[in-house]
Design an enzyme around this catalytic site. Sequence first.
Site, short mmCIF file in Angstrom:
data_model
loop_
_atom_site.label_atom_id
_atom_site.label_comp_id
_atom_site.label_asym_id
_atom_site.label_seq_id
_atom_site.Cartn_x
_atom_site.Cartn_y
_atom_site.Cartn_z
N HIS A 189 -3.71 62.94 -41.03
CA HIS A 189 -4.91 63.78 -40.99
C HIS A 189 -5.52 63.84 -42.39
CE1 HIS A 189 -7.63 66.71 -39.32
NE2 HIS A 189 -7.32 67.60 -40.25
N HIS B 264 -12.62 69.78 -42.37
CA HIS B 264 -11.99 68.69 -41.61
C HIS B 264 -12.37 68.80 -40.14
CE1 HIS B 264 -8.34 71.21 -40.21
NE2 HIS B 264 -9.17 72.02 -40.82
N CYS C 83 -11.15 63.13 -37.76
CA CYS C 83 -11.02 63.38 -39.21
C CYS C 83 -11.43 62.19 -40.06
CB CYS C 83 -9.63 63.87 -39.55
SG CYS C 83 -8.29 62.66 -39.33
#
Length: 165
Positions: free
Chosen positions: A123, A135, A71
């Site tokens: 994240h 993502h 990510c």
Amino acid sequence: MPALSSLLALFAALLLAACGTPGSRPMASSTKAQAPVAISASGNEVVLYALGLIDTGYRFGGKNPEAGLDCSGMVSYIYARAVGLKVGGSAADIARGGRPVERAALRPGDLVFFNTRNQSFSHVGIYLGDARFVHAPSSNGRVRIDALDDRYYAQRFEAARSYFD
């Protein structure tokens, strides 16, 4: 590839529609009226670049599409290539560098952060508009689009940041 073409066409249509006169939208009773948010040209460049990486493989610590992306590596790669902006480190490091943005004021290209490992800012994704973000999750091994309102992400949403004016 046909799905990517359709997605790009849909995004282009949304961008064009955003340039038109906004229609009236019903507001939830618990929200306050807010001024419209200006669209960022840099944010749109980031979004277009991100859409081109859909279905790229995931790799923990990955920083380029050829080897795979995680990510934070995805965000760093896209921001550098799309707008020449250097953001790096972990998702938490990236969050420390941006300007806080209220969820209601998100613009395409802004960053959305989640607590996915019982750790704050573990994240990060790139906001696309229409409550969706791109993502690189490890769960399916590919860069993909998900909705902020999906139960999993809605429960784990922490904050949003912008690197654009």
